[in-house]
Scaffold this motif. Structure first.
Motif, PDB file in Angstrom:
ATOM      1  N   UNK A  55       0.849  -1.193   0.000  1.00 28.64           N
ATOM      2  CA  UNK A  55       0.000   0.000   0.000  1.00 28.64           C
ATOM      3  C   UNK A  55       0.881   1.237   0.000  1.00 28.64           C
ATOM      4  N   UNK A  56       0.537   2.203  -0.842  1.00 31.35           N
ATOM      5  CA  UNK A  56       1.278   3.465  -0.902  1.00 31.35           C
ATOM      6  C   UNK A  56       0.302   4.592  -0.579  1.00 31.35           C
ATOM      7  N   UNK A  66      -3.358  10.275   5.221  1.00 37.80           N
ATOM      8  CA  UNK A  66      -4.760   9.931   5.429  1.00 37.80           C
ATOM      9  C   UNK A  66      -5.134   8.777   4.507  1.00 37.80           C
ATOM     10  N   UNK A  67      -6.038   7.936   4.967  1.00 36.88           N
ATOM     11  CA  UNK A  67      -6.478   6.806   4.155  1.00 36.88           C
ATOM     12  C   UNK A  67      -7.877   6.384   4.599  1.00 36.88           C
ATOM     13  N   UNK A  68      -8.590   5.783   3.675  1.00 34.33           N
ATOM     14  CA  UNK A  68      -9.934   5.274   3.969  1.00 34.33           C
ATOM     15  C   UNK A  68      -9.848   3.787   4.253  1.00 34.33           C
ATOM     16  N   UNK A  69     -10.596   3.335   5.231  1.00 40.63           N
ATOM     17  CA  UNK A  69     -10.636   1.917   5.566  1.00 40.63           C
ATOM     18  C   UNK A  69     -11.876   1.616   6.370  1.00 40.63           C
ATOM     19  N   UNK A  70     -11.824   0.544   7.135  1.00 38.95           N
ATOM     20  CA  UNK A  70     -12.955   0.187   7.994  1.00 38.95           C
ATOM     21  C   UNK A  70     -12.447  -0.257   9.363  1.00 38.95           C
ATOM     22  N   UNK A  71     -13.292  -0.057  10.359  1.00 34.02           N
ATOM     23  CA  UNK A  71     -13.073  -0.588  11.705  1.00 34.02           C
ATOM     24  C   UNK A  71     -14.368  -1.283  12.089  1.00 34.02           C
ATOM     25  N   UNK A  72     -14.281  -2.576  12.351  1.00 32.70           N
ATOM     26  CA  UNK A  72     -15.484  -3.329  12.691  1.00 32.70           C
ATOM     27  C   UNK A  72     -16.531  -3.286  11.589  1.00 32.70           C
ATOM     28  N   UNK A  78      -9.015   7.428   8.166  1.00 26.19           N
ATOM     29  CA  UNK A  78      -7.881   7.294   9.073  1.00 26.19           C
ATOM     30  C   UNK A  78      -6.878   8.423   8.927  1.00 26.19           C
ATOM     31  N   UNK A  79      -6.363   8.850  10.058  1.00 25.96           N
ATOM     32  CA  UNK A  79      -5.125   9.612  10.128  1.00 25.96           C
ATOM     33  C   UNK A  79      -4.097   8.570  10.544  1.00 25.96           C
ATOM     34  N   UNK A  80      -3.122   8.311   9.684  1.00 24.22           N
ATOM     35  CA  UNK A  80      -2.112   7.300   9.992  1.00 24.22           C
ATOM     36  C   UNK A  80      -1.163   7.905  11.021  1.00 24.22           C
ATOM     37  N   UNK A 125      -9.511  -2.764   8.234  1.00 28.43           N
ATOM     38  CA  UNK A 125      -8.993  -2.849   6.871  1.00 28.43           C
ATOM     39  C   UNK A 125      -8.520  -1.488   6.396  1.00 28.43           C
ATOM     40  N   UNK A 126      -7.578  -1.549   5.475  1.00 24.56           N
ATOM     41  CA  UNK A 126      -7.063  -0.360   4.795  1.00 24.56           C
ATOM     42  C   UNK A 126      -6.899  -0.785   3.350  1.00 24.56           C
ATOM     43  N   UNK A 127      -7.765  -0.286   2.478  1.00 25.60           N
ATOM     44  CA  UNK A 127      -7.769  -0.775   1.106  1.00 25.60           C
ATOM     45  C   UNK A 127      -8.045  -2.264   1.132  1.00 25.60           C
TER      46      UNK A 127
END
Length: 174
Positions: A55-56, A66-72, A78-80, A125-127
């Motif tokens: 992942x880049x 910053x990235x889009x993902x899911x939690x639960x 997300x702020x990495x 998840x992240x991507x």
């Protein structure tokens, strides 16, 4: 000597009556266009997925990642944060994602102590990268309801490289 009549507002040309409103309308339009352009410029770029699940994440203009993902299973922005020990969400996010229970704790933050709770075994998840069994802290304050910190409880599954204004996450063992 005769007094000259003073013009009434009805005698003013139309341009003088509506001129100030026109100036305000033009400036409001200019500011609106500038706002839209800046919002588009500041919008985080999407995460690129390379072969092998690498992942880049490009650096945003503010210097963060910053990235889009899911939690639960719930979508998160997300702020990495490589300095955060775990993925962290707000109480409102946790309620919407159905993240209940957990162990009460006190988070030690830069802004002082913060009451919260820690859940284990949460899928994140992240991507296309999905990690199960992630520890997630609930208690993040401020920001939008869908914002979360992506900390080491997820990131420790990857080799992280920072170069050329981008963060590269390579799954460990690949």
């Amino acid at each position: 000597m005769s007094a000259s009549p003073t013009p009434s507002s009805n005698d003013l040309p139309t341009g003088l009556k509506w001129g100030p409103f026109g100036i305000v309308a033009v400036w409001l339009a200019v500011l609106g266009v500038l706002y839209l352009l800046s919002a588009q410029y500041l919008k985080p770029k999407p995460v690129a997925v390379l072969p092998g699940g690498v992942l880049v994440i490009p650096m945003a203009p503010d210097g963060h990642f910053y990235a889009t993902g899911t939690v639960g299973g719930k979508s998160a922005q997300f702020l990495v944060d490589t300095g955060a020990s775990m993925v962290t969400v707000s109480e409102a996010f946790a309620r919407q994602a159905g993240l209940v229970g957990g162990t009460p704790t006190v988070f030690k933050t830069a802004n002082g102590d913060l009451q919260g709770r820690v859940l284990t075994d949460v899928p994140v998840s992240l991507g296309p990268a999905q990690v199960s069994g992630v520890r997630v802290g609930v208690g993040l304050v401020g920001g939008e309801p869908d914002e979360a910190l992506l900390g080491q409880s997820f990131l420790n599954q990857f080799e992280i490289t920072l170069a050329d204004r981008q963060m590269t996450l390579k799954p460990k063992g690949h």
